[in-house]
Design a protein around this motif. Structure first.
Motif, PDB file in Angstrom:
ATOM      1  N   LEU A  34       0.836  -1.203   0.000  1.00 22.16           N
ATOM      2  CA  LEU A  34       0.000   0.000   0.000  1.00 22.16           C
ATOM      3  C   LEU A  34       0.870   1.252   0.000  1.00 22.16           C
ATOM      4  O   LEU A  34       1.873   1.332   0.725  1.00 22.16           O
ATOM      5  N   GLU A  35       0.456   2.217  -0.798  1.00 23.93           N
ATOM      6  CA  GLU A  35       1.176   3.500  -0.793  1.00 23.93           C
ATOM      7  C   GLU A  35       1.025   4.150   0.577  1.00 23.93           C
ATOM      8  O   GLU A  35      -0.067   4.434   1.032  1.00 23.93           O
ATOM      9  N   GLY A  36       2.136   4.389   1.217  1.00 18.58           N
ATOM     10  CA  GLY A  36       2.170   4.976   2.549  1.00 18.58           C
ATOM     11  C   GLY A  36       3.586   4.932   3.050  1.00 18.58           C
ATOM     12  O   GLY A  36       4.352   4.019   2.688  1.00 18.58           O
ATOM     13  N   PRO A  37       4.014   5.878   3.881  1.00 19.09           N
ATOM     14  CA  PRO A  37       5.405   5.918   4.345  1.00 19.09           C
ATOM     15  C   PRO A  37       5.798   4.635   5.076  1.00 19.09           C
ATOM     16  O   PRO A  37       5.107   4.208   6.002  1.00 19.09           O
ATOM     17  N   ALA A  38       6.889   4.059   4.670  1.00 18.59           N
ATOM     18  CA  ALA A  38       7.284   2.756   5.223  1.00 18.59           C
ATOM     19  C   ALA A  38       7.554   2.825   6.719  1.00 18.59           C
ATOM     20  O   ALA A  38       7.360   1.838   7.429  1.00 18.59           O
ATOM     21  N   ASP A  39       7.988   3.998   7.226  1.00 14.87           N
ATOM     22  CA  ASP A  39       8.295   4.079   8.656  1.00 14.87           C
ATOM     23  C   ASP A  39       7.047   4.249   9.513  1.00 14.87           C
ATOM     24  O   ASP A  39       7.144   4.355  10.737  1.00 14.87           O
ATOM     25  N   ALA A  40       5.847   4.254   8.882  1.00  9.97           N
ATOM     26  CA  ALA A  40       4.598   4.316   9.639  1.00  9.97           C
ATOM     27  C   ALA A  40       3.972   2.937   9.810  1.00  9.97           C
ATOM     28  O   ALA A  40       2.891   2.814  10.399  1.00  9.97           O
ATOM     29  N   GLU A  41       4.625   1.921   9.311  1.00 11.01           N
ATOM     30  CA  GLU A  41       4.058   0.574   9.346  1.00 11.01           C
ATOM     31  C   GLU A  41       3.804   0.081  10.771  1.00 11.01           C
ATOM     32  O   GLU A  41       2.884  -0.691  11.030  1.00 11.01           O
ATOM     33  N   ILE A  42       4.581   0.607  11.706  1.00  9.53           N
ATOM     34  CA  ILE A  42       4.445   0.198  13.107  1.00  9.53           C
ATOM     35  C   ILE A  42       3.086   0.588  13.691  1.00  9.53           C
ATOM     36  O   ILE A  42       2.617  -0.011  14.663  1.00  9.53           O
ATOM     37  N   ALA A  43       2.424   1.581  13.088  1.00 10.42           N
ATOM     38  CA  ALA A  43       1.138   2.059  13.615  1.00 10.42           C
ATOM     39  C   ALA A  43      -0.057   1.308  13.036  1.00 10.42           C
ATOM     40  O   ALA A  43      -1.196   1.512  13.488  1.00 10.42           O
ATOM     41  N   LYS A  91      -6.999 -11.200   7.467  1.00 17.94           N
ATOM     42  CA  LYS A  91      -5.689 -11.612   7.997  1.00 17.94           C
ATOM     43  C   LYS A  91      -4.610 -11.672   6.915  1.00 17.94           C
ATOM     44  O   LYS A  91      -3.806 -12.628   6.840  1.00 17.94           O
ATOM     45  N   VAL A  92      -4.585 -10.656   6.067  1.00 12.75           N
ATOM     46  CA  VAL A  92      -3.581 -10.521   5.010  1.00 12.75           C
ATOM     47  C   VAL A  92      -2.592  -9.427   5.429  1.00 12.75           C
ATOM     48  O   VAL A  92      -3.013  -8.327   5.794  1.00 12.75           O
ATOM     49  N   PRO A  93      -1.315  -9.704   5.424  1.00 11.64           N
ATOM     50  CA  PRO A  93      -0.328  -8.685   5.831  1.00 11.64           C
ATOM     51  C   PRO A  93      -0.302  -7.493   4.865  1.00 11.64           C
ATOM     52  O   PRO A  93      -0.478  -7.652   3.654  1.00 11.64           O
ATOM     53  N   VAL A  94      -0.066  -6.303   5.435  1.00 12.22           N
ATOM     54  CA  VAL A  94       0.039  -5.067   4.645  1.00 12.22           C
ATOM     55  C   VAL A  94       1.436  -4.507   4.823  1.00 12.22           C
ATOM     56  O   VAL A  94       1.941  -4.397   5.939  1.00 12.22           O
ATOM     57  N   ARG A  95       2.054  -4.159   3.695  1.00 12.14           N
ATOM     58  CA  ARG A  95       3.375  -3.514   3.723  1.00 12.14           C
ATOM     59  C   ARG A  95       3.249  -2.120   3.122  1.00 12.14           C
ATOM     60  O   ARG A  95       2.707  -1.958   2.021  1.00 12.14           O
TER      61      ARG A  95
END
Length: 758
Positions: A34-43, A91-95
């Motif tokens: 998904l388009e989105g800043p990679a360092d926000a994945e923790i949220a 339950k599909v992972p999002v990156r």
């Protein structure tokens, strides 16, 4: 290596959101990129929490510079939000695959420093700005389809489409065609796209199965299988590696904050704003019968405001909207058709109710919420606790809060709002109308803004609780203050906020500055806040005894230097000095100190006979008259002296302006003043009178209507009496009086006095 499919979407588009969910249901991918800043994945894990209610925004900021924060707002009808919800449910992972904000914020900071060094007219800067242009793909597609309204084309073709078959293939094909004609030239987007390809390649190596790529439609042509395999110019692995090499980096933190629909109407973070978020939300929630439900909601809103909107009007408006849609060859009425129908049927051509609908329905004031366990700074956690214990739930709706300061909860709420204002978080605006400080209540206008979340993060540097942060910030402001007036106002605010730890240090700073200050005017402007503290602080259960010695010292310096400070002032400087004198008099009145008032009166008497500006002499005369320090005979003598024929006209006018400051009721009963004033006016030459008229109008403008009416009647009485004297004189000596010319003065006097001279 796994395969991938690209879904190009538009941010905040309900049609895209619905279509992408349907596409994911059909594709059943193993991973979503998904388009989105990679360092926000923790949220991301919080997205599926039961207490996460959109609209919300992902907030990313550097720990050391919260002011550089960036928001990524999402709501129910945002395709990205629906992708995240779908992934959680299945339950599909999002990156997240976009360039991390740690790099983007560092690059922005780097560019700011370069721009500071570069001359404004530098050719490099002009070339840089020219390269930042990017074609608007929606505008190009809409114009090619014959639409003047670009948003209308997108809404009709995409957002309200019921059958999503082939939609994303068509979007991809359209964007490929546009990018062939208008290639991307902005370095920031080229970096982002290079990082997206690098991330997707990594995901495909680690995944067995299918990868769904969800991105902004503009980026979709350079994220296809062909692009990932390096078969498109500029998309080879070595090109991406070279472009991304050596990027600067900052340490960032990601969290979630509540957002509002109204804020979705602005461009923020990534993605465009949406002009009518309330309408898009309505389309999302009611896809089948959106027009009729919209008209029904509009009618309900108008009836809440006691405006006529019957069921028959809803039916009529619906028919009109359907007709307009048919005439325009639309599949169903859109927002434009509905607004035109509402304006015609409900509003009878008056667009005022339509503005209400625009604000409440088309934009909306919906405020989202985030779970309690959402990562936040300690200051934000403390504020949330206080809001809960004081029953002060944040709301974007404007509302008045009337606080009774005699009750503990009223004082605690007051302290919280004042403390937040000290931290520049203006959740509440203090309405200082009516009795002001002297009452036992405060009236606040409350309105919560999502940006306050950023301000609170920034304020956390001052302390981990609202009280501690406000205390440290206030003390620092006191140390940085440039004037004693600023300090006393700060002390007043600190006492209202009950910042007991800050008060002693502020008092000491004020004492030191007051002891060396030689500026009498600044001292006079500074005593009023201190006098308020001494007079009213007991209402808020605060200690003010330490203020009185400082006030005594300041007044000693004022009394010693007052006369010399008032000498040699022009009209502008005299007006400024008069403001200080007025504040000092208000302070003395608040303190109720008879000894101080007596000493002050002595200085005012000296002003009467000193060679100071006439404005100050007139004001001093007025104050002494109010305090019964001048007898009628003395006042008459002073008036005749100041308005005598030998006194320069401009000087007499400024004296009169100073005399007229304050209540008009006292002056109405000064017979001699009006007689002398009338005589002075009649002596003026026509050209001098015209020159003085603006000054006189300004002098009388502060009186209320009732006072001006009484003054007008006073002038009328003088005119009638003078006419009687003139008539009797004519009968005795036969001198001719030109009554026609004399009557021409009356309208001018009426204009000055505000009364009726007929």
């Amino acid at each position: 290596m796994s395969q991938s499919t690209v879904f190009g979407i538009r941010h905040h588009g309900p049609g895209c959101a619905r279509s992408v969910r349907a596409a994911l249901d059909e594709l059943k991918p193993d991973v979503v990129a998904l388009e989105g800043p990679a360092d926000a994945e923790i949220a991301l894990p919080l997205v599926n929490h039961d207490e996460m209610i959109p609209p919300v925004s992902m907030l990313i900021y550097p720990k050391d510079e919260p002011r550089r924060s960036v928001s990524f707002p999402l709501t129910d009808f945002s395709p990205e939000w629906q992708v995240l919800k779908w992934a959680g449910e299945n339950k599909v992972p999002v990156r997240l695959m976009d360039l991390p904000m740690s790099h983007r914020l560092a690059l922005d900071k780097q560019l700011e420093k370069q721009d500071e060094k570069r001359a404004p007219e530098s050719p490099d800067l002009a070339e840089k700005k020219a390269s930042e242009f990017r074609a608007d793909p929606i505008a190009l597609l809409a114009e090619a389809a014959g639409y003047a309204d670009h948003e209308l084309w997108w809404e009709e073709q995409i957002e309200r489409r019921e059958d999503a078959t082939g939609l994303f293939e068509a979007i991809l094909e359209a964007m490929q065609t546009i990018r062939e004609e208008y290639p991307e030239t902005r370095e920031s987007d080229l970096l982002r796209e290079a990082f997206m390809r690098k991330t997707i390649r990594k995901i495909r190596k680690e995944t067995v199965g299918h990868v769904a790529i969800v991105c902004g439609a503009w980026h979709s042509p350079v994220l296809t299988e062909e692009a990932l395999n390096g078969k498109i110019d500029g998309c080879k692995i070595k090109d991406d590696t070279a472009r991304l090499k050596g990027l600067p980096k900052l340490k960032t933190t990601a969290t979630w904050i509540p957002w509002t629909h109204s804020r979705l109407s602005y461009r923020s973070g990534y993605g465009a704003g949406v002009d009518s978020p309330g309408w898009y939300s309505h389309i999302w929630e009611s896809p089948q019968d959106a027009p009729l439900r919209w008209l029904t909601n509009a009618a309900r809103l108008l009836r809440e405001k006691d405006l006529d909107a019957s069921s028959a009007s809803v039916i009529e408006a619906s028919r009109l909207a359907e007709t307009l849609a048919a005439l325009r060859d639309l599949r169903s009425p859109g927002l434009r058709e509905l607004n035109e129908s509402i304006l015609t049927v409900f509003c009878q051509g008056d667009d005022s109710p339509l503005r209400l609908i625009r604000k409440r329905l088309e934009i909306g004031d919906k405020l989202g919420s985030v779970p309690d366990e959402t990562p936040s700074v300690p200051l934000a956690e403390n504020l949330a606790k206080l809001q809960k214990s004081l029953r002060m739930k944040p709301s974007t709706e404007k509302k008045l809060l009337d606080l009774d300061l005699r009750k503990e909860i009223g004082r605690e709420r007051s302290h919280l709002l004042h403390r937040l204002n000290m931290l520049e978080v203006s959740w509440g605006v203090w309405e200082e109308s009516g009795g002001g400080d002297s009452t036992f209540h405060e009236i606040w206008q409350l309105e919560w803004q999502p940006e306050f979340a950023v301000a609170i993060i920034e304020a956390n540097v001052w302390g981990n609780t609202v009280e501690l942060a406000a205390t440290h910030r206030t003390v620092q402001r006191g140390r940085d203050a440039q004037s004693i007036q600023e300090l006393t106002e700060l002390l007043h605010s600190a006492i209202l906020a009950d910042l007991q730890s800050a008060i002693p240090e502020l008092l000491e700073i004020i004492r030191v500055q007051a002891s060396v200050s030689a500026d009498v005017r600044h001292l006079m402007e500074a005593v009023l806040p201190l006098a308020r503290i001494a007079r009213y602080s007991d209402v808020r259960k605060t200690e003010a005894a330490n203020v009185l010695p400082i006030l005594d010292g300041m007044f000693d310096r004022i009394l010693v230097g007052l006369i010399s400070a008032c000498l040699a002032l022009d009209d502008s400087a005299a007006e400024t000095m008069l403001e200080g004198l007025s504040k000092a008099q208000q302070a003395i009145d608040l303190l109720g100190d008879e000894t101080l008032q007596s000493e002050w009166n002595v200085r005012l008497r000296k002003l009467l006979t000193s060679k100071v500006n006439g404005l100050l002499r007139g004001w001093a005369c007025r104050l002494l008259l109010e305090k019964d320090e001048i007898e009628k005979e003395e006042f008459d003598r002073l008036t005749r002296l100041e308005l005598s024929p030998v006194t320069e006209t401009s000087v007499a006018a400024t004296w009169l302006t100073g005399l007229l400051k304050g209540s008009g009721l006292l002056l109405v009963h000064q017979e001699t003043l009006w007689e002398i004033f009338d005589e002075w006016l009649r002596r003026l030459k026509v050209e001098t009178f015209v020159e003085m008229l603006p000054v006189l109008r300004r002098a009388f403008s502060d009186f209320n209507t009732a006072e001006r009416r009484q003054m007008g009647e006073k002038v009328k009485f003088l005119t009638d009496r003078r006419s009687t004297i003139v008539d009797s004189t004519e009968s005795e000596n036969g001198d001719e009086i030109n009554h026609e010319r004399a009557a021409k003065v009356l309208p001018v006097l009426t204009e000055i006095m505000g009364g009726d001279l007929k």
